[in-house]
Design an enzyme around this catalytic site. Structure first.
Site, PDB file in Angstrom:
ATOM      1  N   ARG A  43       0.853  -1.191   0.000  1.00 26.20           N
ATOM      2  CA  ARG A  43       0.000   0.000   0.000  1.00 26.20           C
ATOM      3  C   ARG A  43       0.887   1.238   0.000  1.00 26.20           C
ATOM      4  O   ARG A  43       1.673   1.456   0.921  1.00 26.20           O
ATOM      5  CB  ARG A  43      -0.920  -0.007   1.225  1.00 26.20           C
ATOM      6  CG  ARG A  43      -1.964   1.092   1.207  1.00 26.20           C
ATOM      7  CD  ARG A  43      -3.072   0.819   2.212  1.00 26.20           C
ATOM      8  NE  ARG A  43      -2.645   1.041   3.593  1.00 26.20           N
ATOM      9  CZ  ARG A  43      -3.406   0.782   4.657  1.00 26.20           C
ATOM     10  NH1 ARG A  43      -4.601   0.245   4.487  1.00 26.20           N
ATOM     11  NH2 ARG A  43      -2.958   1.025   5.870  1.00 26.20           N
ATOM     12  N   LYS A  45      -0.046   4.973  -0.641  1.00 27.81           N
ATOM     13  CA  LYS A  45      -1.102   5.944  -0.933  1.00 27.81           C
ATOM     14  C   LYS A  45      -0.591   7.218  -1.593  1.00 27.81           C
ATOM     15  O   LYS A  45      -1.301   7.839  -2.380  1.00 27.81           O
ATOM     16  CB  LYS A  45      -1.841   6.297   0.367  1.00 27.81           C
ATOM     17  CG  LYS A  45      -2.738   5.186   0.889  1.00 27.81           C
ATOM     18  CD  LYS A  45      -3.877   4.918  -0.065  1.00 27.81           C
ATOM     19  CE  LYS A  45      -4.846   3.884   0.479  1.00 27.81           C
ATOM     20  NZ  LYS A  45      -5.936   3.580  -0.466  1.00 27.81           N
ATOM     21  N   ASP A  74      -5.370  -1.098  -4.414  1.00 25.00           N
ATOM     22  CA  ASP A  74      -6.092  -0.133  -5.250  1.00 25.00           C
ATOM     23  C   ASP A  74      -5.616  -0.030  -6.701  1.00 25.00           C
ATOM     24  O   ASP A  74      -6.431   0.010  -7.623  1.00 25.00           O
ATOM     25  CB  ASP A  74      -6.038   1.287  -4.658  1.00 25.00           C
ATOM     26  CG  ASP A  74      -6.804   1.409  -3.363  1.00 25.00           C
ATOM     27  OD1 ASP A  74      -7.535   0.458  -3.019  1.00 25.00           O
ATOM     28  OD2 ASP A  74      -6.681   2.458  -2.691  1.00 25.00           O
ATOM     29  N   ASP A  93     -13.358   1.898  -5.305  1.00 25.38           N
ATOM     30  CA  ASP A  93     -12.327   1.724  -6.325  1.00 25.38           C
ATOM     31  C   ASP A  93     -12.913   1.061  -7.572  1.00 25.38           C
ATOM     32  O   ASP A  93     -14.133   0.949  -7.713  1.00 25.38           O
ATOM     33  CB  ASP A  93     -11.176   0.893  -5.761  1.00 25.38           C
ATOM     34  CG  ASP A  93     -10.503   1.594  -4.583  1.00 25.38           C
ATOM     35  OD1 ASP A  93     -10.430   2.835  -4.602  1.00 25.38           O
ATOM     36  OD2 ASP A  93     -10.087   0.896  -3.639  1.00 25.38           O
ATOM     37  N   SER A 112     -12.609  -4.727   0.418  1.00 31.92           N
ATOM     38  CA  SER A 112     -12.930  -4.312   1.777  1.00 31.92           C
ATOM     39  C   SER A 112     -14.441  -4.284   1.968  1.00 31.92           C
ATOM     40  O   SER A 112     -15.166  -3.733   1.126  1.00 31.92           O
ATOM     41  CB  SER A 112     -12.361  -2.921   2.064  1.00 31.92           C
ATOM     42  OG  SER A 112     -10.964  -2.903   1.921  1.00 31.92           O
ATOM     43  N   THR A 138      -8.338   2.807  13.968  1.00 35.22           N
ATOM     44  CA  THR A 138      -6.955   2.608  13.577  1.00 35.22           C
ATOM     45  C   THR A 138      -6.291   3.928  13.255  1.00 35.22           C
ATOM     46  O   THR A 138      -6.923   4.839  12.695  1.00 35.22           O
ATOM     47  CB  THR A 138      -6.860   1.672  12.350  1.00 35.22           C
ATOM     48  OG1 THR A 138      -5.520   1.639  11.873  1.00 35.22           O
ATOM     49  CG2 THR A 138      -7.782   2.113  11.238  1.00 35.22           C
ATOM     50  N   THR A 140      -3.626   4.093  11.275  1.00 33.04           N
ATOM     51  CA  THR A 140      -2.931   4.002   9.988  1.00 33.04           C
ATOM     52  C   THR A 140      -3.822   4.370   8.811  1.00 33.04           C
ATOM     53  O   THR A 140      -3.336   4.581   7.720  1.00 33.04           O
ATOM     54  CB  THR A 140      -2.393   2.579   9.774  1.00 33.04           C
ATOM     55  OG1 THR A 140      -3.482   1.654   9.790  1.00 33.04           O
ATOM     56  CG2 THR A 140      -1.403   2.215  10.861  1.00 33.04           C
ATOM     57  N   LYS A 141      -5.128   4.410   9.040  1.00 30.07           N
ATOM     58  CA  LYS A 141      -6.041   4.733   7.956  1.00 30.07           C
ATOM     59  C   LYS A 141      -7.301   5.332   8.555  1.00 30.07           C
ATOM     60  O   LYS A 141      -7.888   4.762   9.470  1.00 30.07           O
ATOM     61  CB  LYS A 141      -6.383   3.469   7.157  1.00 30.07           C
ATOM     62  CG  LYS A 141      -7.212   3.711   5.909  1.00 30.07           C
ATOM     63  CD  LYS A 141      -7.439   2.406   5.169  1.00 30.07           C
ATOM     64  CE  LYS A 141      -8.260   2.622   3.898  1.00 30.07           C
ATOM     65  NZ  LYS A 141      -8.512   1.341   3.189  1.00 30.07           N
ATOM     66  N   LYS A 358     -20.233 -12.886  35.412  1.00 28.59           N
ATOM     67  CA  LYS A 358     -21.077 -13.092  36.587  1.00 28.59           C
ATOM     68  C   LYS A 358     -21.996 -11.895  36.782  1.00 28.59           C
ATOM     69  O   LYS A 358     -21.559 -10.752  36.767  1.00 28.59           O
ATOM     70  CB  LYS A 358     -20.221 -13.268  37.831  1.00 28.59           C
ATOM     71  CG  LYS A 358     -20.997 -13.540  39.105  1.00 28.59           C
ATOM     72  CD  LYS A 358     -20.429 -12.820  40.313  1.00 28.59           C
ATOM     73  CE  LYS A 358     -20.631 -11.344  40.293  1.00 28.59           C
ATOM     74  NZ  LYS A 358     -22.052 -10.938  40.493  1.00 28.59           N
ATOM     75  N   ALA A 433     -22.244  -5.006  48.032  1.00 31.83           N
ATOM     76  CA  ALA A 433     -21.116  -5.621  47.309  1.00 31.83           C
ATOM     77  C   ALA A 433     -21.031  -7.130  47.460  1.00 31.83           C
ATOM     78  O   ALA A 433     -19.973  -7.712  47.213  1.00 31.83           O
ATOM     79  CB  ALA A 433     -19.793  -4.981  47.724  1.00 31.83           C
TER      80      ALA A 433
END
Length: 518
Positions: A43, A45, A74, A93, A112, A138, A140-141, A358, A433
């Protein structure tokens, strides 16, 4: 067209901006392949066409030598220019039909997808695999759609299990050493599981991509202990093993990391000490990795708060323990009481695996997607036994967990076997509790019974509820206030007695196996 046999187990997606100083993208790819990467997607870009092609050729030399398919992200022109093994395309795409016509019948085409509708269109168009995601946010993208989580993967896999043509699957989106195992195995549905994971920064940015790749491949291929359910359980054989678990807590002193309600902290710590475990009450994120690395450790997440910062704390803690393959217990306090808490539990289940879940009836019904009734932290639901059994069995099977549903009668299920336990005392409902403390006991038991979590749950509930019965009639107990001290004493007494071979107290156990009426 004969489908090409491809191993999608560990699918590397490159990003030149993540490469550490002192090395190159090509070196990272080579090291990743040495560690077990089975597919590489290049990839680029921002690269000019000539630069993209030049880099693709150098990467192709590496992948060809290793027999690993190289896909181009792509750019059909680049894929054609170097005769790549295939292409990965997004929803916006080039269409699959055109790509197939130009590439030919033997090349790999992936797409995708985030939703079932997109997966259905991709299958109809003839893709070889789909990249499902983004699973989580993410860096990264920048995703154009919200993360789909584990539940989103399940929906797509359920659809794909029904179509006649096999289409491979990889998940993508913040998959790393802490998240990958859960995504692969928790998303599995009858007849289908993910074929692999697509990873970017966890490998490309790694100082040792070979080691990281090897570990990630193991997370995909190795079956975690919590995927195994012991069949053909019966009450007598399980009860016979309960003393060994309780004794093991006393002899091995498991470390129980409690992230609990403020009102439960002191009570839970004292109960841990009484049964022989070593408690830590910490919400300090920098400590989580160290705590998870302690032998015989376990984590209790007692959901005291549902705000985003607390959810992030819970997720970070669960991720640390998942990486070390240590058990995590979830107590979804007041899960159905507010939209905030419902959302918090949804986020946790969409990212984490829990060895034991639980809760009271309202909490368990809420996270199972059933109608529940809550008044603050208290359940006001009162379903029939048959309904409760169906809910706990379905939730346990879906989440690959052990479910403990507490109430006038307690239910424990692993998705195949369900026990009904009828011990306990009304004072447990009159003290603060009491449920939180049971979660902490379960943490201690499962820490020493990792490969039989159902047994750990049964041991936890029996020790706690029988101790409650004894405490309620102990000398000096006049009500809930004096009951608390007596309960801690009885837990200590029964735990020690068991370790010394005296298990006569288990004769009071009232346990039966639930069998649905025909």
């Amino acid at each position: 067209m004969v489908p090409r046999k491809v191993d999608y187990s560990l699918y590397l997606v490159t990003d030149p901006y993540l490469v550490p100083n002192g090395t190159t993208l090509e070196e990272q790819v080579q090291k990743a392949i040495d560690g077990g990467v089975t597919v590489v997607q290049l990839r680029e870009k921002d690269a000019e066409t000539c630069d993209f092609i030049a880099r693709a050729k150098t990467i192709q030399e590496i992948t060809k030598k290793a027999g690993v398919p190289l896909l181009i992200n792509d750019r059909l022109d680049v894929a054609l220019a170097i005769d790549a093994d295939g292409i990965h395309i997004g929803q916006e795409d080039i269409d699959v039909a055109t790509a197939r016509k130009l590439l030919g019948p033997d090349k790999i085409i992936g797409m995708s997808v985030s939703y079932v509708s997109e997966a259905a269109k991709a299958v109809e168009d003839g893709v070889d695999y789909v990249g499902i995601g983004a699973i989580y946010d993410t860096a990264t993208k920048k995703p154009k759609k919200p993360p789909i989580g584990i539940n989103g993967v399940r929906k797509i896999l359920s659809y794909l299990s029904s179509v006649p043509r096999y289409v491979a699957t990889v998940a993508i989106g913040s998959l790393n050493l802490k998240t990958s195992r859960n995504v692969v195995h928790l998303s599995a549905v009858p007849g289908r599981r993910l074929d692999g994971i697509a990873v970017v920064s966890a490998i490309i940015a790694a100082e040792d991509p070979t080691a990281v790749s090897r570990e990630l491949l193991g997370l995909v291929r190795d079956t975690p202990y919590w995927m195994t359910v012991i069949p053909n359980r019966d009450v007598s054989s399980v009860l016979a093993e309960v003393p060994a678990v309780i004794s093991k807590v006393r002899s091995e002193t498991p470390f129980v990391h409690n992230i609990v309600n403020r009102v439960a902290t002191n009570f839970a710590a004292n109960v841990n000490l009484a049964i022989g475990s070593s408690p830590a009450m910490s919400e300090n994120i920098p400590e989580f990795d160290d705590f998870a690395g302690i032998p015989n450790s376990a984590l209790l997440i007692n959901m005291g708060f549902g705000t985003d910062d607390w959810v992030e704390t819970y997720l970070t803690a669960a991720g640390a323990y998942a990486k070390k393959l240590r058990p995590v217990v979830l107590d979804p306090v007041a899960a159905g009481a507010s939209e905030l808490r419902k959302s918090a539990v949804k986020s946790l289940l969409n990212r984490c695996h829990f060895d034991i879940i639980k809760g009271n009836e309202g909490e368990i019904f809420s996270i199972a997607g059933e109608v529940s009734q809550m008044r603050g932290v208290d359940s006001t639901s009162n379903s029939q036994l048959q309904k409760k059994a169906k809910v706990v069995e379905a939730l346990a099977a879906k989440e690959k967990t052990i479910v403990i549903l507490t109430g006038k009668e307690d239910l424990i299920s692993d998705g195949m076997t369900t026990f009904v336990l009828r011990n306990g005392h009304g004072y447990l409902a009159d003290i603060t509790a009491s449920g939180c403390v049971l979660g902490s006991i379960a943490g201690a038991m499962v820490a020493v019974s990792l490969h039989d979590r159902f047994l750990a749950a049964v041991a936890s509930v029996l020790l706690y509820t029988i101790a409650a019965e004894r405490a309620a009639v102990a000398p000096g107990v006049r009500g809930p206030g004096t009951f608390i001290g007596a309960l801690i004493d009885e837990l200590y007494i029964l735990s020690n007695a068991t370790a010394n071979g005296d298990v006569s107290w288990l004769e009071a156990a009232r346990v039966e196996q639930y069998v649905e009426e025909a």
